[in-house]
Design an enzyme around this catalytic site. Sequence first.
Site, PDB file in Angstrom:
ATOM      1  N   LYS A  44      -0.383  -8.134 -13.133  1.00  0.00           N
ATOM      2  CA  LYS A  44       0.806  -8.538 -12.380  1.00  0.00           C
ATOM      3  C   LYS A  44       1.409  -9.763 -13.068  1.00  0.00           C
ATOM      4  CE  LYS A  44       2.219  -8.747  -7.526  1.00  0.00           C
ATOM      5  NZ  LYS A  44       1.866  -8.122  -6.233  1.00  0.00           N
ATOM      6  N   GLU A  50       1.930  15.449   9.035  1.00  0.00           N
ATOM      7  CA  GLU A  50       3.340  15.413   9.432  1.00  0.00           C
ATOM      8  C   GLU A  50       4.160  14.390   8.656  1.00  0.00           C
ATOM      9  OE1 GLU A  50       0.753  15.332  11.565  1.00  0.00           O
ATOM     10  OE2 GLU A  50       0.895  17.324  12.489  1.00  0.00           O
ATOM     11  N   PHE A  66       4.461  15.341  17.561  1.00  0.00           N
ATOM     12  CA  PHE A  66       3.826  14.946  16.296  1.00  0.00           C
ATOM     13  C   PHE A  66       4.838  14.446  15.269  1.00  0.00           C
ATOM     14  CE2 PHE A  66       0.879  18.428  17.890  1.00  0.00           C
ATOM     15  CZ  PHE A  66       0.196  17.545  18.715  1.00  0.00           C
TER      16      PHE A  66
HETATM   17  C1  LIG Z   1       4.541   0.007   4.746  1.00  0.00           C
HETATM   18  C2  LIG Z   1       4.701  -1.347   4.170  1.00  0.00           C
HETATM   19  N1  LIG Z   1       3.818  -2.315   4.500  1.00  0.00           N
HETATM   20  C3  LIG Z   1       3.955  -3.554   4.008  1.00  0.00           C
HETATM   21  C4  LIG Z   1       4.982  -3.870   3.165  1.00  0.00           C
HETATM   22  C5  LIG Z   1       5.173  -5.296   2.651  1.00  0.00           C
HETATM   23  N2  LIG Z   1       4.819  -5.358   1.205  1.00  0.00           N
HETATM   24  C6  LIG Z   1       5.773  -5.256   0.259  1.00  0.00           C
HETATM   25  S1  LIG Z   1       5.111  -5.294  -1.299  1.00  0.00           S
HETATM   26  C7  LIG Z   1       3.554  -5.474  -0.686  1.00  0.00           C
HETATM   27  C8  LIG Z   1       2.390  -5.544  -1.646  1.00  0.00           C
HETATM   28  C9  LIG Z   1       2.386  -4.354  -2.537  1.00  0.00           C
HETATM   29  O1  LIG Z   1       1.309  -4.359  -3.396  1.00  0.00           O
HETATM   30  P1  LIG Z   1       1.212  -3.276  -4.533  1.00  0.00           P
HETATM   31  O2  LIG Z   1       1.416  -1.907  -3.987  1.00  0.00           O
HETATM   32  O3  LIG Z   1      -0.061  -3.514  -5.241  1.00  0.00           O
HETATM   33  O4  LIG Z   1       2.474  -3.549  -5.455  1.00  0.00           O
HETATM   34  P2  LIG Z   1       2.677  -4.690  -6.539  1.00  0.00           P
HETATM   35  O5  LIG Z   1       3.807  -5.531  -6.069  1.00  0.00           O
HETATM   36  O6  LIG Z   1       1.414  -5.471  -6.667  1.00  0.00           O
HETATM   37  O7  LIG Z   1       3.013  -3.956  -7.776  1.00  0.00           O
HETATM   38  C10 LIG Z   1       3.553  -5.514   0.702  1.00  0.00           C
HETATM   39  C11 LIG Z   1       2.357  -5.683   1.540  1.00  0.00           C
HETATM   40  C12 LIG Z   1       5.888  -2.842   2.860  1.00  0.00           C
HETATM   41  N3  LIG Z   1       6.933  -3.037   2.073  1.00  0.00           N
HETATM   42  N4  LIG Z   1       5.701  -1.594   3.344  1.00  0.00           N
END
Ligand SMILES: Cc1ncc(C[n+]2csc(CCOP(=O)(O)OP(=O)(O)O)c2C)c(N)n1
Length: 632
Positions: free
Chosen positions: A252, A375, A401
């Site tokens: 990252k 679903e 559902f």
């Molecule tokens: C369903 C959902 N839950 C939480 C979030 C908030 N959120 C956005 S990015 C993130 C972290 C994502 O981590 P990763 O998939 O590893 O992506 P990276 O940015 O590290 O590439 C979170 C928790 C979101 N956008 N969608």
Amino acid sequence: ITKFNFSGYHKPDEKTLQGLKDVANKLRILSIKATCASNSGHPTSCCSMAELMSVLFFNTMRYKVEDPRNQCNDRFVLSKGHAAPILYAVWAEAGYLKESDLLNLRKIDSDLEGHPTPKLQFVDMATGSLGQGLGAACGMAYTGKHFDKSSYRVYCMLGDGECAEGSVWEAMAFASHYKLDNLVAVIDVNRLGQSEPTSLQHDMETYRKRCEAFGWNTYVVDGHDVEELCKAFWQAQQVKGKPTCIVAKTLKGKGLKDIEDNLNWHGKAIPKDRAEALLKELEALIQVPNKTLCPELPKDDAAPADLSPILLPSPPAYKKGEKVAPRRAYGVALTRLGQSNQRVVALDGDTKNSTFAETFKKAFPDRYIECFIAEQNMVGVAMGCATRDRTVAFASTFSAFLSRAYDQIRMGAVSQTNVNLVGSHCGVSIGEDGPSQMALEDLAMFRAIPTCTVFYPSDAVSTERAVELSANTKGMCFIRTSRPESEVIYSPDEKFEVGVAKVVRQSDKDHVTVIGAGVTLHEALAAADMLASEGKNIRVIDPFTIKPLDASTILASARATGGRIITVEDHYKEGGLGEAVLSAVGEEPGIVVTRIAVTSVPRSGKPQELMDLYGISAKHIANAVPGLVMNC
Ligand SMILES: Cc1ncc(C[n+]2csc(CCOP(=O)(O)OP(=O)(O)O)c2C)c(N)n1
Ligand SMILES: *[C@@H]1O[C@H](CO)[C@@H](O)[C@H](O)[C@H]1NC(C)=O
Ligand SMILES: *[C@@H]1O[C@H](CO)[C@@H](O)[C@H](O)[C@H]1NC(C)=O
């Protein structure tokens, strides 16, 4: 780490490889500049996937840069939608966007929003709610392989943190079951999530095992090695009978000194005082700043969609007075529509002999997708099928559902989807199966979706027209179908329109307007008969669509019946028909709305017993009428 079969593979020449490395660093630079300009966004989430994007868009994918939504192009779904800046950067590098536009990221007057939406031609599905991209990509890949029978391929980029979502694994199971060898998922395993490291961190072997266990051809690669990526994506194109997952080990914030692989940099613009030095370092890595790479063109092997109206081949074949369950009429309607147009497809989640999607399947097995009991994925797949107007998709299950897919449904509005969702088994009138199977919140759920048209047909003729109208109505459509056999009350030549109600019973001395839909319309008609024998008349309205609601017909009727309205519905009181009527007449003086609805969690029983017990049957409607008249 991964063993490849290289036969037939031509390694890109050194100039191309250097070009791909240069593009990756340009994408990093553009992502940083854009997020600095907006002082928000996710630059480190972009930097981990820079080589992946460079190789995909400038070595692997085939598409027309100037026509991003061409039906023949390879598809790309950015499931980790928060990495939008690098998606915008890649389209700038390809020449579709102006580099200077990237600095308008997240501004009120720019379509370069925080997360991608189809306001942009190169976006098919809005993403940003994590876990949804792969289901949509599955729908696109299924459509490419089985409906379009075209050579376009589908690529989906996921985050590693995102892979904790169950919907990702619903899609993984779907893709391998249907042998979607035109689908490639890429997992950007950059070890870190938002607030802490992901559960698996860099445990690449566990990712490999999971993907393989779900039936995917899996390559674990170094996500920053452009040569290895070229090979892996090439290899994926050769594989038959399986989707491919590229599990890419990345860092990252790759390339950003003192930020790379560090916690606490998620979702933050690089501070201006640090950005300058970091940009200089990245610029120094670039050997040829000029644009030298351009993507290959796709094969022209998919025809543009025929967008002419989709009409029933003949009027509904029902006779007034006949008893037909609306859910059964749904199956007949969709099958007849399918005879008219090849683009009509159906999906269901192992409930097809209850929803009657089975009727369509029997007629057109090649245009039916069994999604099994998943679903969320079914709704995502259906939306994917409907992108670029490749299909007119109808997905059905018990209405209860569909609530599992509410996040997909909500995002469907952002995606401008035209998908049609059909929910059977609504309300207490399903009977013996009990409350777990009864949808009593579904009207509230779908009414709240801005782009959604909500159909609630009450007999077989209106069900058939609801299906026909859904196929031609922009935006999402929801059709609520009822389980009990219901009398056909409309003649085959009755015309139906979205937002136009039917006054089904009236006289010139009606005491009250009763509005019912589905089973409760028939209860209202029964109440009208009971009251008529006592010399009292009521006016009965079938709204046909709950959204938009025909406020003018309802108001005119209310005015003609002393301002009195009774609504009756097989749904909870919150957000259903009654509240829709209330909000339509709320600002009108002299109108009183009495709402009859299910107000507690029901139980098992016979349909009629349950409608009596929960107070929505004819006798309750009839009882409500005299009291109301006496009060005024
Ligand atoms: C369903 C959902 N839950 C939480 C979030 C908030 N959120 C956005 S990015 C993130 C972290 C994502 O981590 P990763 O998939 O590893 O992506 P990276 O940015 O590290 O590439 C979170 C928790 C979101 N956008 N969608
Ligand atoms: C790159 O572009 C610049 C300015 O447009 C031009 O002067 C230069 O010759 C180009 N270099 C190459 C290698 O094409
Ligand atoms: C659906 O099919 C299964 C298997 O044939 C059967 O057991 C079930 O009763 C059917 N359901 C309905 C509603 O007909």
